[in-house]
Write a protein that holds these residues in place. Structure first.
Motif, PDB file in Angstrom:
ATOM      1  N   ILE A 107       0.838  -1.203   0.000  1.00  0.00           N
ATOM      2  CA  ILE A 107       0.000   0.000   0.000  1.00  0.00           C
ATOM      3  C   ILE A 107       0.872   1.252   0.000  1.00  0.00           C
ATOM      4  O   ILE A 107       0.618   2.205  -0.746  1.00  0.00           O
ATOM      5  CB  ILE A 107      -0.950  -0.007   1.215  1.00  0.00           C
ATOM      6  N   GLU A 108       1.907   1.255   0.811  1.00  0.00           N
ATOM      7  CA  GLU A 108       2.800   2.414   0.875  1.00  0.00           C
ATOM      8  C   GLU A 108       3.504   2.644  -0.461  1.00  0.00           C
ATOM      9  O   GLU A 108       3.681   3.789  -0.898  1.00  0.00           O
ATOM     10  CB  GLU A 108       3.817   2.220   1.995  1.00  0.00           C
ATOM     11  N   GLN A 109       3.912   1.567  -1.118  1.00  0.00           N
ATOM     12  CA  GLN A 109       4.567   1.699  -2.416  1.00  0.00           C
ATOM     13  C   GLN A 109       3.613   2.246  -3.467  1.00  0.00           C
ATOM     14  O   GLN A 109       4.000   3.065  -4.313  1.00  0.00           O
ATOM     15  CB  GLN A 109       5.136   0.352  -2.847  1.00  0.00           C
ATOM     16  N   ASP A 110       2.353   1.790  -3.414  1.00  0.00           N
ATOM     17  CA  ASP A 110       1.357   2.314  -4.356  1.00  0.00           C
ATOM     18  C   ASP A 110       1.170   3.818  -4.152  1.00  0.00           C
ATOM     19  O   ASP A 110       1.024   4.574  -5.125  1.00  0.00           O
ATOM     20  CB  ASP A 110       0.019   1.598  -4.168  1.00  0.00           C
ATOM     21  N   ARG A 111       1.157   4.251  -2.906  1.00  0.00           N
ATOM     22  CA  ARG A 111       0.976   5.681  -2.626  1.00  0.00           C
ATOM     23  C   ARG A 111       2.130   6.509  -3.184  1.00  0.00           C
ATOM     24  O   ARG A 111       1.952   7.661  -3.566  1.00  0.00           O
ATOM     25  CB  ARG A 111       0.867   5.899  -1.121  1.00  0.00           C
ATOM     26  N   GLU A 112       3.303   5.913  -3.223  1.00  0.00           N
ATOM     27  CA  GLU A 112       4.489   6.639  -3.685  1.00  0.00           C
ATOM     28  C   GLU A 112       4.639   6.637  -5.201  1.00  0.00           C
ATOM     29  O   GLU A 112       5.289   7.524  -5.762  1.00  0.00           O
ATOM     30  CB  GLU A 112       5.744   6.032  -3.055  1.00  0.00           C
ATOM     31  N   THR A 113       4.053   5.636  -5.860  1.00  0.00           N
ATOM     32  CA  THR A 113       4.349   5.456  -7.282  1.00  0.00           C
ATOM     33  C   THR A 113       3.189   5.709  -8.220  1.00  0.00           C
ATOM     34  O   THR A 113       3.380   5.772  -9.432  1.00  0.00           O
ATOM     35  CB  THR A 113       4.861   4.021  -7.534  1.00  0.00           C
ATOM     36  N   ARG A 114       1.971   5.833  -7.691  1.00  0.00           N
ATOM     37  CA  ARG A 114       0.825   6.020  -8.590  1.00  0.00           C
ATOM     38  C   ARG A 114      -0.261   6.828  -7.891  1.00  0.00           C
ATOM     39  O   ARG A 114      -0.289   6.889  -6.656  1.00  0.00           O
ATOM     40  CB  ARG A 114       0.276   4.669  -9.040  1.00  0.00           C
ATOM     41  N   PRO A 115      -1.153   7.434  -8.663  1.00  0.00           N
ATOM     42  CA  PRO A 115      -2.288   8.143  -8.046  1.00  0.00           C
ATOM     43  C   PRO A 115      -3.163   7.162  -7.262  1.00  0.00           C
ATOM     44  O   PRO A 115      -3.497   6.086  -7.769  1.00  0.00           O
ATOM     45  CB  PRO A 115      -3.045   8.715  -9.250  1.00  0.00           C
ATOM     46  N   VAL A 116      -3.501   7.501  -6.044  1.00  0.00           N
ATOM     47  CA  VAL A 116      -4.283   6.590  -5.221  1.00  0.00           C
ATOM     48  C   VAL A 116      -5.770   6.859  -5.400  1.00  0.00           C
ATOM     49  O   VAL A 116      -6.193   7.977  -5.686  1.00  0.00           O
ATOM     50  CB  VAL A 116      -3.919   6.719  -3.731  1.00  0.00           C
ATOM     51  N   ASP A 117      -6.555   5.818  -5.240  1.00  0.00           N
ATOM     52  CA  ASP A 117      -8.007   5.941  -5.193  1.00  0.00           C
ATOM     53  C   ASP A 117      -8.354   6.345  -3.762  1.00  0.00           C
ATOM     54  O   ASP A 117      -8.161   5.557  -2.832  1.00  0.00           O
ATOM     55  CB  ASP A 117      -8.646   4.601  -5.546  1.00  0.00           C
ATOM     56  N   PRO A 118      -8.861   7.564  -3.542  1.00  0.00           N
ATOM     57  CA  PRO A 118      -9.117   8.004  -2.159  1.00  0.00           C
ATOM     58  C   PRO A 118     -10.137   7.127  -1.440  1.00  0.00           C
ATOM     59  O   PRO A 118     -10.056   6.975  -0.217  1.00  0.00           O
ATOM     60  CB  PRO A 118      -9.632   9.437  -2.336  1.00  0.00           C
ATOM     61  N   TYR A 119     -11.089   6.566  -2.181  1.00  0.00           N
ATOM     62  CA  TYR A 119     -12.081   5.706  -1.533  1.00  0.00           C
ATOM     63  C   TYR A 119     -11.420   4.446  -0.965  1.00  0.00           C
ATOM     64  O   TYR A 119     -11.751   3.997   0.134  1.00  0.00           O
ATOM     65  CB  TYR A 119     -13.188   5.325  -2.515  1.00  0.00           C
ATOM     66  N   HIS A 120     -10.491   3.878  -1.719  1.00  0.00           N
ATOM     67  CA  HIS A 120      -9.744   2.716  -1.225  1.00  0.00           C
ATOM     68  C   HIS A 120      -8.799   3.137  -0.105  1.00  0.00           C
ATOM     69  O   HIS A 120      -8.711   2.482   0.947  1.00  0.00           O
ATOM     70  CB  HIS A 120      -8.958   2.069  -2.364  1.00  0.00           C
ATOM     71  N   ASP A 121      -8.099   4.243  -0.318  1.00  0.00           N
ATOM     72  CA  ASP A 121      -7.071   4.658   0.622  1.00  0.00           C
ATOM     73  C   ASP A 121      -7.653   5.015   1.990  1.00  0.00           C
ATOM     74  O   ASP A 121      -7.021   4.789   3.024  1.00  0.00           O
ATOM     75  CB  ASP A 121      -6.310   5.860   0.054  1.00  0.00           C
ATOM     76  N   HIS A 122      -8.870   5.562   2.004  1.00  0.00           N
ATOM     77  CA  HIS A 122      -9.486   5.976   3.267  1.00  0.00           C
ATOM     78  C   HIS A 122     -10.220   4.834   3.965  1.00  0.00           C
ATOM     79  O   HIS A 122     -10.635   4.999   5.121  1.00  0.00           O
ATOM     80  CB  HIS A 122     -10.477   7.120   3.021  1.00  0.00           C
ATOM     81  N   THR A 123     -10.387   3.705   3.284  1.00  0.00           N
ATOM     82  CA  THR A 123     -11.169   2.615   3.876  1.00  0.00           C
ATOM     83  C   THR A 123     -10.398   1.289   3.852  1.00  0.00           C
ATOM     84  O   THR A 123      -9.811   0.887   4.849  1.00  0.00           O
ATOM     85  CB  THR A 123     -12.519   2.462   3.142  1.00  0.00           C
ATOM     86  N   GLU A 124     -10.382   0.621   2.712  1.00  0.00           N
ATOM     87  CA  GLU A 124      -9.774  -0.711   2.637  1.00  0.00           C
ATOM     88  C   GLU A 124      -8.287  -0.715   2.990  1.00  0.00           C
ATOM     89  O   GLU A 124      -7.774  -1.717   3.482  1.00  0.00           O
ATOM     90  CB  GLU A 124      -9.964  -1.295   1.233  1.00  0.00           C
ATOM     91  N   ALA A 125      -7.608   0.373   2.730  1.00  0.00           N
ATOM     92  CA  ALA A 125      -6.178   0.451   3.035  1.00  0.00           C
ATOM     93  C   ALA A 125      -5.908   0.650   4.523  1.00  0.00           C
ATOM     94  O   ALA A 125      -4.752   0.653   4.942  1.00  0.00           O
ATOM     95  CB  ALA A 125      -5.533   1.584   2.241  1.00  0.00           C
ATOM     96  N   GLN A 126      -6.965   0.780   5.317  1.00  0.00           N
ATOM     97  CA  GLN A 126      -6.805   1.025   6.752  1.00  0.00           C
ATOM     98  C   GLN A 126      -7.108  -0.210   7.605  1.00  0.00           C
ATOM     99  O   GLN A 126      -6.743  -0.253   8.786  1.00  0.00           O
ATOM    100  CB  GLN A 126      -7.733   2.168   7.197  1.00  0.00           C
ATOM    101  N   VAL A 127      -7.800  -1.187   7.029  1.00  0.00           N
ATOM    102  CA  VAL A 127      -8.200  -2.386   7.780  1.00  0.00           C
ATOM    103  C   VAL A 127      -7.859  -3.616   6.943  1.00  0.00           C
ATOM    104  O   VAL A 127      -8.294  -3.725   5.792  1.00  0.00           O
ATOM    105  CB  VAL A 127      -9.713  -2.363   8.114  1.00  0.00           C
ATOM    106  N   PHE A 128      -7.116  -4.540   7.524  1.00  0.00           N
ATOM    107  CA  PHE A 128      -6.633  -5.720   6.805  1.00  0.00           C
ATOM    108  C   PHE A 128      -7.670  -6.837   6.911  1.00  0.00           C
ATOM    109  O   PHE A 128      -7.604  -7.688   7.799  1.00  0.00           O
ATOM    110  CB  PHE A 128      -5.291  -6.157   7.381  1.00  0.00           C
ATOM    111  N   ILE A 129      -8.634  -6.828   5.990  1.00  0.00           N
ATOM    112  CA  ILE A 129      -9.733  -7.798   6.026  1.00  0.00           C
ATOM    113  C   ILE A 129      -9.216  -9.229   5.859  1.00  0.00           C
ATOM    114  O   ILE A 129      -9.687 -10.155   6.532  1.00  0.00           O
ATOM    115  CB  ILE A 129     -10.776  -7.465   4.940  1.00  0.00           C
TER     116      ILE A 129
END
Length: 252
Positions: A189-211
Motif C-alpha cells: 500500500i505504501e509503495q502504491d501511494r508513492e508510485t501512482r495516483p491513489v483511489d481516495p475511496y480505497h485509501d481511506h477505507t480498505e487500506a486502513q483495515v486488513f480484512i
C-alpha cells in the motif's frame, strides 16, 4: 486521516451505492463487483469514523451476498468473464470469513470456479482462496493438500504458510506468517501511494483495515488456535462474536 475526510468519503460512497442500486435492473458482473466493493468500503468507513461494528458487519455481509448473486447468475458450466470470476478475484469471500458468516462463505465457495484458470491468476492465489473455506470445517481435499505441500516447498508464501499453520494447529507459525503477511500488505500500500495516483475511496477505507488478516485470525480461532489479541490493522472489535449483528441471508 481526519473525521471530516472520512465523513466526506462516506457521503460520496453512499451516493455511488444508490447509483449502482438503481442500475441493478440489468446487473452485469463488473457492476456487481463494483457494488460489492462499495458495500465493503462503506462498512469499513463506518467502523473507522464511528466505531460502528453493526454497520461494518451489515455492509460486509451485503458485499458477500452481492458476490454470491454474481456467481449464481452464471450459466452452469459457463466460464463467463474469466478475469472477473477467477477464484482469486473473490475478495468478498474474505468479507464473509472475516465476519464468521460460515454458511454464506460455504455458499460462495460452492459457487466459485473449481479449477485454476492459469491465464488470469497465479496458482498460489487460487489455492489460497480454495483452502480458506475448507478451514471452516477443517476438511481439506487431498489433492489441495498435496498442492499446498508442493507450493510451500517451492515458494513458501506467507499466505500459504498461514493456512498450513492453521491446519497444523501451530500457533507460533501462524503468528509469524500473519505478521509477515500484514507487513507485506502494508508495504504494498505504501509503495502504491508513492508510485501512482491513489483511489481516495480505497485509501481511506480498505487500506486502513486488513480484512484478509482478520479472516485468517477468525479461522485460526475457529480451529482452536489462540491467535494473538492485538494485530496491526485488525481492530479487536471486528474479531468479537458478530453473530448477533449479522443480517439474515437474502440470497436464495
Amino acid at each position: 486521516m481526519s473525521l471530516k475526510s472520512l465523513e466526506f468519503t462516506l457521503r460520496n460512497l453512499g451516493t455511488l451505492l444508490v447509483r449502482h442500486l438503481d442500475q441493478l435492473s440489468e446487473p452485469e458482473p463488473s457492476k456487481l463487483l463494483e457494488l460489492s466493493t462499495l458495500y465493503r468500503r462503506i462498512g469499513i468507513g463506518h467502523l473507522l469514523a464511528h466505531h460502528d461494528v453493526r454497520e461494518f458487519a451489515e455492509n460486509l455481509f451485503s458485499s458477500a451476498e452481492t458476490y454470491l448473486m454474481l456467481l449464481r447468475m452464471q450459466e452452469p458450466g459457463a466460464e463467463g468473464p474469466r478475469s472477473l470470476l477467477a477464484r482469486s478475484r473473490g475478495v468478498p469471500l474474505l468479507d464473509a470469513l472475516c465476519l464468521g458468516a460460515w454458511d454464506l462463505a460455504r455458499d460462495i465457495d460452492g459457487a466459485m470456479p473449481a479449477t485454476w484458470w492459469s491465464d488470469v491468476e497465479e496458482e498460489e492465489a487460487f489455492l489460497f482462496f480454495k483452502l480458506l473455506p475448507a478451514l471452516i470445517d477443517g476438511k481439506v481435499d487431498p489433492g489441495a493438500a498435496r498442492k499446498l505441500a508442493a507450493l510451500l516447498e517451492a515458494e513458501g508464501t506467507a499466505r500459504l504458510r498461514a493456512v498450513d499453520a492453521v491446519l497444523r494447529a501451530d500457533e507460533r507459525a501462524f503468528e509469524d506468517s500473519l505478521r509477515t503477511l500484514t507487513d507485506d500488505w502494508r508495504i504494498a500500500i505504501e509503495q502504491d501511494r508513492e508510485t501512482r495516483p491513489v483511489d481516495p475511496y480505497h485509501d481511506h477505507t480498505e487500506a486502513q483495515v486488513f480484512i484478509e488478516g482478520a479472516a485468517l485470525v477468525r479461522l485460526a480461532r475457529l480451529r482452536g488456535l489462540k491467535a494473538q489479541g492485538r494485530c496491526d490493522f485488525i481492530p479487536a472489535s471486528i474479531l468479537r462474536d458478530l453473530t448477533q449483528v449479522l443480517p439474515s441471508p437474502s440470497v436464495g
